[in-house]
Design a protein around this motif. Structure first.
Motif, PDB file in Angstrom:
ATOM      1  N   GLU A 116     -68.008  -5.063  13.996  1.00  0.00           N
ATOM      2  CA  GLU A 116     -67.475  -6.229  14.266  1.00  0.00           C
ATOM      3  C   GLU A 116     -66.668  -6.801  13.276  1.00  0.00           C
ATOM      4  N   GLN A 117     -67.121  -6.697  11.948  1.00  0.00           N
ATOM      5  CA  GLN A 117     -66.325  -7.385  10.895  1.00  0.00           C
ATOM      6  C   GLN A 117     -64.809  -6.570  10.821  1.00  0.00           C
ATOM      7  N   ALA A 118     -65.127  -5.177  10.914  1.00  0.00           N
ATOM      8  CA  ALA A 118     -63.733  -4.254  10.575  1.00  0.00           C
ATOM      9  C   ALA A 118     -62.805  -4.669  11.783  1.00  0.00           C
ATOM     10  N   VAL A 119     -63.101  -4.686  12.961  1.00  0.00           N
ATOM     11  CA  VAL A 119     -62.210  -4.917  13.862  1.00  0.00           C
ATOM     12  C   VAL A 119     -61.349  -6.240  14.016  1.00  0.00           C
ATOM     13  N   GLY A 120     -62.239  -7.291  13.429  1.00  0.00           N
ATOM     14  CA  GLY A 120     -61.619  -8.500  13.011  1.00  0.00           C
ATOM     15  C   GLY A 120     -60.599  -8.774  12.072  1.00  0.00           C
ATOM     16  N   TYR A 121     -60.502  -7.859  11.132  1.00  0.00           N
ATOM     17  CA  TYR A 121     -59.689  -7.612  10.014  1.00  0.00           C
ATOM     18  C   TYR A 121     -58.547  -6.670  10.461  1.00  0.00           C
ATOM     19  N   LEU A 122     -58.853  -5.375  11.128  1.00  0.00           N
ATOM     20  CA  LEU A 122     -57.626  -4.533  11.516  1.00  0.00           C
ATOM     21  C   LEU A 122     -56.820  -5.160  12.575  1.00  0.00           C
ATOM     22  N   GLU A 123     -57.468  -5.819  13.476  1.00  0.00           N
ATOM     23  CA  GLU A 123     -56.691  -6.551  14.634  1.00  0.00           C
ATOM     24  C   GLU A 123     -55.729  -7.569  14.041  1.00  0.00           C
ATOM     25  N   GLN A 124     -55.736  -8.001  12.971  1.00  0.00           N
ATOM     26  CA  GLN A 124     -54.966  -9.144  12.605  1.00  0.00           C
ATOM     27  C   GLN A 124     -53.501  -8.483  11.928  1.00  0.00           C
ATOM     28  N   ILE A 125     -53.725  -7.283  11.747  1.00  0.00           N
ATOM     29  CA  ILE A 125     -52.340  -6.307  11.080  1.00  0.00           C
ATOM     30  C   ILE A 125     -51.578  -5.957  12.367  1.00  0.00           C
ATOM     31  N   LYS A 126     -50.383  -6.319  12.240  1.00  0.00           N
ATOM     32  CA  LYS A 126     -49.321  -5.912  13.288  1.00  0.00           C
ATOM     33  C   LYS A 126     -49.308  -4.337  13.524  1.00  0.00           C
ATOM     34  N   PRO A 127     -49.605  -3.941  14.671  1.00  0.00           N
ATOM     35  CA  PRO A 127     -49.710  -2.273  14.794  1.00  0.00           C
ATOM     36  C   PRO A 127     -48.359  -1.663  13.918  1.00  0.00           C
ATOM     37  N   ALA A 128     -47.059  -2.097  13.787  1.00  0.00           N
ATOM     38  CA  ALA A 128     -46.224  -1.318  13.024  1.00  0.00           C
ATOM     39  C   ALA A 128     -46.525  -1.232  11.590  1.00  0.00           C
ATOM     40  N   LYS A 129     -47.351  -2.288  10.977  1.00  0.00           N
ATOM     41  CA  LYS A 129     -47.729  -2.128   9.677  1.00  0.00           C
ATOM     42  C   LYS A 129     -48.769  -1.479   9.346  1.00  0.00           C
ATOM     43  N   LEU A 130     -49.719  -0.990  10.433  1.00  0.00           N
ATOM     44  CA  LEU A 130     -50.867  -0.194  10.068  1.00  0.00           C
ATOM     45  C   LEU A 130     -50.519   1.166   9.736  1.00  0.00           C
ATOM     46  N   THR A 131     -51.319   1.675   8.472  1.00  0.00           N
ATOM     47  CA  THR A 131     -50.998   2.813   8.164  1.00  0.00           C
ATOM     48  C   THR A 131     -51.590   3.925   9.057  1.00  0.00           C
ATOM     49  N   PRO A 132     -51.230   5.212   9.132  1.00  0.00           N
ATOM     50  CA  PRO A 132     -52.055   6.151   9.846  1.00  0.00           C
ATOM     51  C   PRO A 132     -53.547   5.946   9.914  1.00  0.00           C
ATOM     52  N   ASP A 133     -53.842   5.991   8.717  1.00  0.00           N
ATOM     53  CA  ASP A 133     -55.484   6.179   8.382  1.00  0.00           C
ATOM     54  C   ASP A 133     -55.992   4.771   9.009  1.00  0.00           C
ATOM     55  N   SER A 134     -55.388   3.628   8.750  1.00  0.00           N
ATOM     56  CA  SER A 134     -56.110   2.508   9.431  1.00  0.00           C
ATOM     57  C   SER A 134     -55.828   2.385  10.992  1.00  0.00           C
ATOM     58  N   GLN A 135     -54.895   3.133  11.435  1.00  0.00           N
ATOM     59  CA  GLN A 135     -54.973   3.137  12.965  1.00  0.00           C
ATOM     60  C   GLN A 135     -56.030   3.964  13.410  1.00  0.00           C
TER      61      GLN A 135
END
Length: 422
Positions: free
Chosen positions: A188-207
């Motif tokens: 729950e906490q993870a998705v809250g932070y990962l969704e804050q990042i624009k998809p274009a700026k997510l690294t492959p590992d974070s995607q």
């Protein structure tokens, strides 16, 4: 324009000979602050020998400037000269303003040698001395992230973000925190932070972590969307395929899941778990031949994978290929990690093959593991009765009826034995 500036300009234009000339003049003519800045730039660009020469020149002039020693130690680490690096670092005294930095460099050195306990000691000491320094907290966070102690990493990343530190050394701390939460099971906490990042700026590992997190939160459609985008960007990212297939399976998209896993095997052909997962999907699609093909291919890669052996054995029993099953399992009888289900499957197979002694031995071997399993007990009861094993039959009947008390045939059989005094 200083000679240092001229050198850097020449380097940016690829004029190495001109840059070397300006470097020589910079050593003679530029002031010490300019030279120090040049050394920092050169170090960042990978010109280690030139940076080292400047640091040594300045250290000879300013022997109390321990920051020069930590910079020289950094370069020595890059050049795999551990002894020289430690020599510089041990010259930095505890009361030096550069002591914390020296501890950080020393921790980095021990990390390169995989001496993680010593590295942690140095970082913890640095944090004890200067707990309010963001670079120290960042170093601790990155260390715990590296050794996969994500719960501890969360603490330091979260504290840095609360201080307004969102990026240090080009590392996105929000992304790191999201990944750390995901890896520690706090989805729950993870998705809250990962969704804050624009998809274009997510690294492959974070995607990947975002897709994995959606899957754990039982949001397979979102997981599929993320995994598919990552697959489009990097089809060689092998970790995508089993989880994308799992998400598709949750939506009963079995044909798509099979295709996904087949694509995954083309990328990662030595992953025995992918063969097992592909076989299971094939079975769900009622393609037993395809399932057997993948199970046997998986075993050719890892013959000791007992999960795959058991899946294949179960399939052979289901197909009533009892001789094939016995041939498969006999070679694993001496394994220290022998699965009890193997005894059950061998008992069934040998009974159908009229191999009485082998069937008896395997039923007795399996019994302690499955004495409260009605699916095992019912055929075992009939085998024991036909073999004249009265005590075993009565014991199995009583266990079975404790689970299925309304099975009239079994109630009657037990009553017959009890009427005979058993």
């Amino acid at each position: 324009m200083t000679y240092s500036e001229k050198m850097l300009a020449a380097l940016s234009n690829g004029q190495l000979e001109t840059a070397n000339k300006h470097y020589a003049w910079a050593l003679r003519k530029d002031d010490d602050d300019t030279l120090y800045s040049l050394a920092e730039e050169l170090y960042g660009l990978g010109f280690l020998k030139q940076a080292t020469r400047i640091y040594k020149k300045l250290l000879a002039k300013y022997p109390d400037e321990d920051s020069l020693r930590t910079s020289l130690a950094d370069i020595a680490i890059d050049e795999d000269d551990t002894d020289l690096a430690l020599d510089y670092l041990h010259q930095v005294k505890h009361d030096s303003p550069a002591y914390v930095q020296a501890l950080l460099v020393e921790a980095d050195l021990y990390q390169t040698q995989e001496l993680f306990e010593v590295s942690e000691q140095k970082l913890v000491e640095a944090y004890r001395i200067d707990p309010d320094e963001p670079i120290v907290e960042f170093a601790l966070a990155e260390f715990y992230f590296l050794i996969r102690n994500y719960n501890k990493a969360v603490r330091f990343y979260l504290d840095l973000i609360k201080q307004g530190q969102l990026e240090i050394s080009k590392v996105n701390l929000v992304e790191r925190l999201g990944v750390s939460y995901a890896e520690s099971g706090h989805f729950e906490q993870a998705v809250g932070y990962l969704e804050q990042i624009k998809p274009a700026k997510l690294t492959p590992d974070s995607q990947f972590e975002l897709g994995f997190t959606y899957l754990q939160l039982d949001e397979p459609r979102k997981a599929i969307d993320v995994f598919n985008k990552l697959r489009e960007q990097d089809s060689q990212y092998a970790s995508i395929y089993p989880y994308l297939a799992e998400a598709q399976e949750k939506l009963n998209q079995l044909d798509k899941a099979l295709m996904t896993l087949q694509e995954g095997l083309a990328v990662d052909q030595y992953n025995e778990q992918l063969y097992l997962q592909t076989a299971r999907i094939a079975l769900k699609l009622d393609d037993q031949d395809l399932a057997e093909k993948y199970l046997r291919e998986g075993l050719s890669i890892d013959p000791d994978n007992l999960t795959t052996v058991l899946e294949l054995s179960n399939l052979l029993v289901q197909q009533e290929r009892y001789q094939d099953n016995v041939a498969l399992l006999d070679q694993y009888l001496q394994s220290n990690e022998f699965d009890p289900q193997f005894y059950w499957n061998l008992a069934v197979s040998n009974a159908h093959l009229d191999h009485f002694k082998a069937a008896r031995d395997n039923y007795l071997a399996a019994y302690p593991f499955f004495e409260h399993n009605e699916d095992f007990l019912k055929p075992a009861i009939y085998f024991f009765r036909e073999a004249g094993m009265v005590d075993e039959t009565v014991a199995a009947l009583r266990n079975y009826l404790a689970i299925e008390p309304d099975d009239g045939a079994m109630v009657a059989m037990l009553e017959d034995f009890e009427d005979q005094g058993y």
